[in-house]
Write an enzyme that holds these catalytic residues in place. Structure first.
Site, PDB file in Angstrom:
ATOM      1  CG  HIS A   1      -7.426 -13.018 -15.116  1.00 23.60           C
ATOM      2  ND1 HIS A   1      -8.177 -13.210 -16.036  1.00 23.60           N
ATOM      3  CD2 HIS A   1      -6.536 -11.387 -15.457  1.00 23.60           C
ATOM      4  CE1 HIS A   1      -8.040 -10.966 -16.328  1.00 23.60           C
ATOM      5  NE2 HIS A   1      -7.553 -10.985 -15.673  1.00 23.60           N
TER       6      HIS A   1
ATOM      7  CG  ASN B   1       0.498   9.115   2.318  1.00 22.24           C
ATOM      8  OD1 ASN B   1       1.104  10.051   1.792  1.00 22.24           O
ATOM      9  ND2 ASN B   1       0.307   8.810   3.624  1.00 22.24           N
TER      10      ASN B   1
ATOM     11  CE  LYS C   1       5.644 -18.033   4.925  1.00 23.81           C
ATOM     12  NZ  LYS C   1       4.478 -18.119   4.493  1.00 23.81           N
TER      13      LYS C   1
HETATM   14  O1  LIG Z   1       4.029  12.536   5.814  1.00 25.30           O
HETATM   15  C1  LIG Z   1       4.141  11.000   5.684  1.00 25.30           C
HETATM   16  O2  LIG Z   1       3.966  11.392   4.831  1.00 25.30           O
HETATM   17  C2  LIG Z   1       2.735  10.713   6.329  1.00 25.30           C
HETATM   18  N1  LIG Z   1       2.640   9.836   5.864  1.00 25.30           N
HETATM   19  C3  LIG Z   1       2.161   8.677   6.975  1.00 25.30           C
HETATM   20  C4  LIG Z   1       1.828   7.394   6.076  1.00 25.30           C
HETATM   21  O3  LIG Z   1       2.500   6.857   5.427  1.00 25.30           O
HETATM   22  O4  LIG Z   1       2.660   6.407   6.802  1.00 25.30           O
HETATM   23  C5  LIG Z   1       1.456   8.854   7.825  1.00 25.30           C
HETATM   24  C6  LIG Z   1       1.378  10.152   8.282  1.00 25.30           C
HETATM   25  C7  LIG Z   1       1.734  10.980   7.986  1.00 25.30           C
END
Ligand SMILES: O=C(O)C1=N[C@H](C(=O)O)CCC1
Ligand SMILES: CC(=O)SCCNC(=O)CCNC(=O)[C@H](O)C(C)(C)COP(=O)(O)OP(=O)(O)OC[C@H]1O[C@@H](n2cnc3c(N)ncnc32)[C@H](O)[C@@H]1OP(=O)(O)O
Length: 184
Positions: free
Chosen positions: A102, A71, A164
Site C-alpha cells: 500500500h 520450502n 545490507k
Molecule cells: O533439508 C532441508 O531443509 C533443505 N533445505 C534447504 C533450504 O531450505 O535451503 C534446501 C535443501 C535441503
C-alpha cells in the site's frame, strides 16, 4: 435474487481457494502438490520441489525455473506484479515474497505493486521478507531474517533489516538442486 447469486458465487470461489490452500497443498504426496502448483503458476521448470504448505497468490504472475526448492510455508504473492525465479533458486522455510503493498501516504490506502526478479543460484535463507520491486542478482545470498528493500548484486551476501551487504559469495555455483523428499 441477483445479489444472492453473486454472493453464492463468491462464496464458492472462496471455498475452492480455501480447500486448495489449506488442504490440497498440505497433502504429503509431492507429485499431487506439484501437479496442482503447475496448474496454478504461469510456468514451472523441471525438477522443482514445493514443500508442504506453500501459498501462492495470483499464480499466473509467477514463473519458476528449473531445479528450484521452495520450502515449507513460503508465500509467493503475485498480485502486484510478476515473480520470476531463475534456475537453482533455493528458498528456505517461511520466506515471504511480496509484489503488492500500500502507499502509506495515500488518502485512500491505495495499493502499489512491482515485479520481483530472483536470478539463478540465489539462496534465500529462512524467514526472509522480500519487498515489491526487488531484483536479486545471480548467486546472491540473503541471510536469515532479513528484509530486502532494495536490489542485491550478483554473488553478494546481504543480511539484516534493511538487508545490507555483509560479504561476497565465493562459490563457483557448480551445483544442481535436486532436493525432492517425499514427506516434506
Ligand atoms: O533439508 C532441508 O531443509 C533443505 N533445505 C534447504 C533450504 O531450505 O535451503 C534446501 C535443501 C535441503
Ligand atoms: C539446509 C537448510 O535448511 S538452509 C535453510 C535454513 N537455514 C537458515 O536459514 C540459516 C542460513 N544462514 C544464514 O542466513 C547465515 O546468516 C549466512 C550463511 C548467510 C551467513 O553468511 P556468512 O558469509 O557466513 O556470514 P558471517 O557469519 O561470516 O557473518 C558476517 C557478518 O554478518 C552478520 N550476520 C550474519 N548473518 C546475519 C543475519 N542473518 N542477520 C544479521 N546479521 C548477520 C554477522 O553477525 C557478521 O557480522 P560482524 O562482521 O559484525 O561480526
Amino acid at each position: 435474487m441477483k445479489k444472492l447469486l453473486v454472493t453464492f458465487y463468491i462464496s464458492v470461489l472462496a471455498l475452492k481457494d480455501y480447500l486448495y490452500r489449506e488442504w490440497l497443498l498440505h497433502l504429503p504426496l509431492h507429485f499431487i502438490r506439484l501437479y496442482l502448483i503447475k496448474k496454478t503458476l504461469y510456468k514451472v521448470g523441471k525438477q522443482c520441489f514445493f514443500a508442504i504448505g506453500i501459498e501462492t497468490r495470483q499464480g499466473r504472475n509467477i514463473t519458476v525455473g528449473n531445479n528450484c526448492v521452495v520450502n515449507k510455508r513460503v508465500l509467493l504473492d503475485g498480485r502486484g506484479g510478476k515473480i520470476i525465479l531463475g534456475n537453482n533458486v533455493d528458498i528456505a522455510q517461511e520466506v515471504n515474497i511480496w509484489t503488492l503493498s500500500h502507499d502509506p501516504h495515500s488518502d485512500y490506502h491505495e495499493t502499489t505493486g512491482a515485479d520481483v526478479i530472483i536470478q539463478d543460484y540465489v539462496w534465500i535463507a529462512s524467514r526472509v521478507t522480500i519487498l515489491p520491486g526487488v531484483h536479486i542478482g545471480k548467486g546472491a545470498v540473503v541471510a536469515t531474517g532479513s528484509v530486502v528493500t532494495s536490489d542485491v548484486g550478483e554473488m553478494v551476501i546481504v543480511a539484516g533489516i534493511p538487508a545490507k551487504p555483509i560479504g561476497l559469495r565465493k562459490s563457483k555455483l557448480l551445483y544442481t538442486l535436486d532436493h525432492r523428499p517425499w514427506f516434506r
